[in-house]
Design an enzyme around this catalytic site. Structure first.
Site, mmCIF file in Angstrom:
data_model
loop_
_atom_site.group_PDB
_atom_site.id
_atom_site.type_symbol
_atom_site.label_atom_id
_atom_site.label_comp_id
_atom_site.label_asym_id
_atom_site.label_seq_id
_atom_site.Cartn_x
_atom_site.Cartn_y
_atom_site.Cartn_z
ATOM 1 N N HIS A 189 -17.399 -29.229 61.200
ATOM 2 C CA HIS A 189 -18.581 -28.719 60.474
ATOM 3 C C HIS A 189 -19.795 -29.644 60.720
ATOM 4 O O HIS A 189 -20.337 -30.249 59.784
ATOM 5 C CB HIS A 189 -18.241 -28.657 58.990
ATOM 6 C CG HIS A 189 -19.092 -27.751 58.174
ATOM 7 N ND1 HIS A 189 -20.467 -27.880 58.102
ATOM 8 C CD2 HIS A 189 -18.782 -26.704 57.391
ATOM 9 C CE1 HIS A 189 -20.932 -26.947 57.294
ATOM 10 N NE2 HIS A 189 -19.942 -26.217 56.849
ATOM 11 N N GLU A 294 -21.042 -25.356 64.308
ATOM 12 C CA GLU A 294 -19.694 -25.788 63.955
ATOM 13 C C GLU A 294 -18.679 -25.140 64.885
ATOM 14 O O GLU A 294 -18.453 -23.935 64.805
ATOM 15 C CB GLU A 294 -19.400 -25.378 62.506
ATOM 16 C CG GLU A 294 -20.546 -25.677 61.535
ATOM 17 C CD GLU A 294 -20.473 -24.851 60.241
ATOM 18 O OE1 GLU A 294 -19.397 -24.317 59.905
ATOM 19 O OE2 GLU A 294 -21.497 -24.753 59.556
HETATM 20 O O1 LIG Z 1 -20.503 -25.872 50.606
HETATM 21 P P1 LIG Z 1 -19.400 -26.006 51.643
HETATM 22 O O2 LIG Z 1 -18.042 -25.695 51.091
HETATM 23 O O3 LIG Z 1 -19.451 -27.357 52.309
HETATM 24 O O4 LIG Z 1 -19.686 -24.933 52.760
HETATM 25 C C1 LIG Z 1 -20.887 -24.906 53.462
HETATM 26 C C2 LIG Z 1 -20.922 -23.751 54.455
HETATM 27 O O5 LIG Z 1 -19.894 -23.935 55.389
HETATM 28 C C3 LIG Z 1 -19.841 -22.983 56.478
HETATM 29 O O6 LIG Z 1 -20.914 -23.139 57.313
HETATM 30 C C4 LIG Z 1 -19.762 -21.572 55.938
HETATM 31 O O7 LIG Z 1 -19.928 -20.604 56.965
HETATM 32 C C5 LIG Z 1 -20.780 -21.321 54.856
HETATM 33 O O8 LIG Z 1 -20.515 -20.055 54.269
HETATM 34 C C6 LIG Z 1 -20.723 -22.400 53.797
HETATM 35 O O9 LIG Z 1 -21.698 -22.159 52.822
#
Ligand SMILES: O=P(O)(O)OC[C@H]1O[C@H](O)[C@H](O)[C@@H](O)[C@@H]1O
Length: 320
Positions: A189, A294
């Site tokens: 990520h 990511e």
């Molecule tokens: O807030 P988190 O659990 O770290 O996730 C952050 C983001 O991660 C990814 O990019 C997903 O596609 C998003 O939908 C999500 O909002």
């Protein structure tokens, strides 16, 4: 293969040759981190919590390439908002349909478990192109009781972070150490630090189908060679034929993201309202300075039978 018994005893043993990469362990408990610095100044910092890369500096150490929120928890109380969190064994909210990952939290336990530092290996050559590889391990035995109950499989993960002069490589090795097969998803990520989101474009996704999470998970096809960001974006590009995705600023390539044995890429920017709504996202307008690209295996599942191994990762190149 990484030797699990190979603990670093003399991290920076003196040698008669020119100084090689420096590796240090600092902090304690959940805040412990490993920092590696090349003789030419480039560095990487990895928090044992989540094996999260929290800093990667290139250009002799002058350019930070990763965005980390000013309010990111770095004490093991919460997944880090920034850097490179490791998403395993499920991406996003787990399926509600009774899949074995269904009881796990969003993005699984990889980013919230305490990993072990397994050791370093270095290489140097006469052309000042030294590199250093840091290995981190997470095994079933290292999980919290809750995580072990929620995902009762025997596995071994080795996550290797290799710093070179102009690139950072992050690769996962997943081994099924149990008797039964299991399925998983994996994603890196990465929060890239950029100067101005309005000048960013992303190349290398042309023609690829994606699920748009902002538009009720509908399916679309990337029809422009350059993706620009003008609002909230949360897209899962799947089965990408091209190996390289490029992040450009003002039309100039800034980062190459090269996938290895991972076919999907998520592009995410929360934009104004979602950024404000996240308690650990700071400053509020930080969304202008980050873009998540990511790489992962998140469309469907990777299945490993007893004794099988999966390996996949990315090489990110700073093109300054
Ligand atoms: O807030 P988190 O659990 O770290 O996730 C952050 C983001 O991660 C990814 O990019 C997903 O596609 C998003 O939908 C999500 O909002």
């Amino acid at each position: 293969m990484v030797d699990r018994a190979n603990r670093p005893s003399a991290l920076n043993a003196p040698s008669a040759a020119a100084p090689g990469p420096q590796v240090d362990i600092s902090g304690s408990g959940a805040s412990s981190k490993v920092t590696a610095t090349l003789p030419s100044g480039e560095s990487v910092e990895v928090l044992l919590y989540g094996a999260t890369v929290t800093s990667w500096k290139s250009d002799g150490g002058k350019a930070e390439n990763l965005w980390v929120s000013e309010k990111a928890a770095l004490d093991g109380s919460k997944a880090v908002r920034g850097g490179i969190p490791v998403v395993f064994p499920v991406f996003g909210p787990p399926p509600k349909d009774g899949h074995p990952t269904s009881s796990l939290p969003q993005h699984g336990f990889g980013r919230t478990s305490r990993w072990e530092f397994l050791g370093k290996s270095t290489s140097e050559d006469a052309l000042d192109s030294s590199s250093v590889k840091l290995d981190f391990g997470l095994y079933t035995s290292g999980l919290t009781e809750d995580a072990r109950k929620a995902w009762p499989f025997d596995f071994g993960l080795v996550y290797s972070v290799t710093l070179s002069k102009d690139s950072l490589q992050t690769v996962i090795n997943v081994r099924n150490e149990g008797e039964s097969s299991f399925e998983f998803q994996f994603l890196l990520h990465t929060y890239f630090k950029i100067q101005d989101i309005s000048k960013v474009s992303i190349n290398g996704l042309l023609g690829v189908e994606y699920i748009d999470k902002v538009l009720n998970a509908s399916t679309h096809q990337q029809s422009d060679a350059s993706l620009t960001i003008t609002g909230e974006v949360d897209r899962v590009y799947a089965s990408i034929p091209q190996d390289t995705t490029t992040i450009l600023e003002s039309g100039t390539p800034r980062f190459d993201v090269v996938r290895d044995n991972l076919s999907d890429t998520v592009v995410w920017n929360p934009w104004i309202e979602k950024a404000k709504a996240m308690g650990d996202f700071s400053p509020d307008d930080g969304y202008k300075n980050m873009i998540c690209v990511e790489v992962g295996a998140v469309k469907g599942w990777q299945k490993l039978e007893k004794g099988e191994v999966f390996e996949g990762g990315q090489t990110i190149k700073s093109l300054l």
